[in-house]
Design a protein around this motif. Sequence first.
Motif, mmCIF file in Angstrom:
data_model
loop_
_atom_site.group_PDB
_atom_site.id
_atom_site.type_symbol
_atom_site.label_atom_id
_atom_site.label_comp_id
_atom_site.label_asym_id
_atom_site.label_seq_id
_atom_site.Cartn_x
_atom_site.Cartn_y
_atom_site.Cartn_z
ATOM 1 N N PHE A 261 16.290 -15.480 -3.565
ATOM 2 C CA PHE A 261 14.907 -15.202 -3.187
ATOM 3 C C PHE A 261 14.796 -15.000 -1.673
ATOM 4 O O PHE A 261 14.140 -14.064 -1.208
ATOM 5 N N LEU A 262 15.459 -15.851 -0.898
ATOM 6 C CA LEU A 262 15.444 -15.706 0.565
ATOM 7 C C LEU A 262 16.140 -14.412 0.985
ATOM 8 O O LEU A 262 15.692 -13.719 1.907
ATOM 9 N N GLN A 263 17.211 -14.065 0.292
ATOM 10 C CA GLN A 263 17.919 -12.826 0.579
ATOM 11 C C GLN A 263 17.038 -11.616 0.224
ATOM 12 O O GLN A 263 17.034 -10.615 0.944
ATOM 13 N N ASP A 264 16.284 -11.719 -0.867
ATOM 14 C CA ASP A 264 15.357 -10.649 -1.244
ATOM 15 C C ASP A 264 14.317 -10.418 -0.148
ATOM 16 O O ASP A 264 13.976 -9.269 0.165
ATOM 17 N N LYS B 1 0.820 -1.212 0.000
ATOM 18 C CA LYS B 1 0.000 0.000 0.000
ATOM 19 C C LYS B 1 0.852 1.259 0.000
ATOM 20 O O LYS B 1 0.474 2.266 -0.575
ATOM 21 N N SER B 2 2.000 1.208 0.656
ATOM 22 C CA SER B 2 2.789 2.417 0.872
ATOM 23 C C SER B 2 3.877 2.656 -0.166
ATOM 24 O O SER B 2 4.432 3.747 -0.230
ATOM 25 N N PHE B 3 4.220 1.647 -0.939
ATOM 26 C CA PHE B 3 5.326 1.783 -1.886
ATOM 27 C C PHE B 3 4.899 1.256 -3.251
ATOM 28 O O PHE B 3 3.995 0.437 -3.359
ATOM 29 N N THR B 4 5.588 1.708 -4.283
ATOM 30 C CA THR B 4 5.305 1.211 -5.629
ATOM 31 C C THR B 4 6.138 -0.043 -5.881
ATOM 32 O O THR B 4 7.150 -0.302 -5.192
ATOM 33 N N THR B 5 5.731 -0.801 -6.865
ATOM 34 C CA THR B 5 6.487 -1.980 -7.268
ATOM 35 C C THR B 5 7.916 -1.591 -7.638
ATOM 36 O O THR B 5 8.872 -2.264 -7.273
ATOM 37 N N GLY B 6 8.058 -0.494 -8.341
ATOM 38 C CA GLY B 6 9.384 -0.022 -8.742
ATOM 39 C C GLY B 6 10.275 0.278 -7.550
ATOM 40 O O GLY B 6 11.467 -0.045 -7.556
ATOM 41 N N GLN B 7 9.708 0.910 -6.513
ATOM 42 C CA GLN B 7 10.493 1.202 -5.312
ATOM 43 C C GLN B 7 10.965 -0.086 -4.645
ATOM 44 O O GLN B 7 12.110 -0.179 -4.212
ATOM 45 N N GLU C 99 11.317 -3.077 -6.101
ATOM 46 C CA GLU C 99 12.256 -3.790 -6.980
ATOM 47 C C GLU C 99 13.665 -3.228 -6.866
ATOM 48 O O GLU C 99 14.640 -3.952 -7.065
ATOM 49 N N GLU C 100 13.792 -1.927 -6.554
ATOM 50 C CA GLU C 100 15.114 -1.323 -6.383
ATOM 51 C C GLU C 100 15.878 -1.919 -5.205
ATOM 52 O O GLU C 100 17.097 -1.835 -5.158
ATOM 53 N N HIS C 101 15.166 -2.505 -4.266
ATOM 54 C CA HIS C 101 15.789 -2.985 -3.031
ATOM 55 C C HIS C 101 15.982 -4.500 -2.986
ATOM 56 O O HIS C 101 16.347 -5.042 -1.951
#
Length: 183
Positions: free
Chosen positions: A165-168, A132-138, A140-142
Amino acid sequence: EGEEIENVNDATKALYATGYFEDVNIHQNESIVEIDVKERPIIRRIVFEGNKAIKDETLQEEIKMKAGAPLAPHLVQEARSHFLEMYRRMGKYDITITPKIIRHGTASVDLVFEIQEGETTNIEKIVFQGVKSFTTGQLEEHILSKRKKWYRFFASDDVFDNERFLQDQHLLKKFYFNNGYLD
């Protein structure tokens, strides 16, 4: 007599520990000790069939067995498991590795790893649910994983890797925490 049995057990364990024997039996009758052993066959050569993504030399470097050494079944299974993990890190999850032993009499064997490489599992889409608070793009940057794109042909971060995936997941938790979300 208890000491003699202990010595026989120690001798049996020591012979097994050499790795050269499949079976060891020690019999003691008074002052005569009879030792029956069945030697493990010697590996004549190690062959890899069907592998394209990983070269023979690389696979050979990764195993604890060499030609001229005794065949140890636990090392064969250990090598198989290690190879599967190597392929999974490359995004190949649909893979079959079958170790086969080709006997040459009773003294030597060829160890053949039959490898059927599956397709690489690429990341086509990344979806974040309940955001709700962040965009997909924001978000994905992290994370380390990236979507497959035609111009990224030398990239490997667009291939699915369970460890990444676990690190993500950890990186996303850290991102949320650093932005005021404690839970």
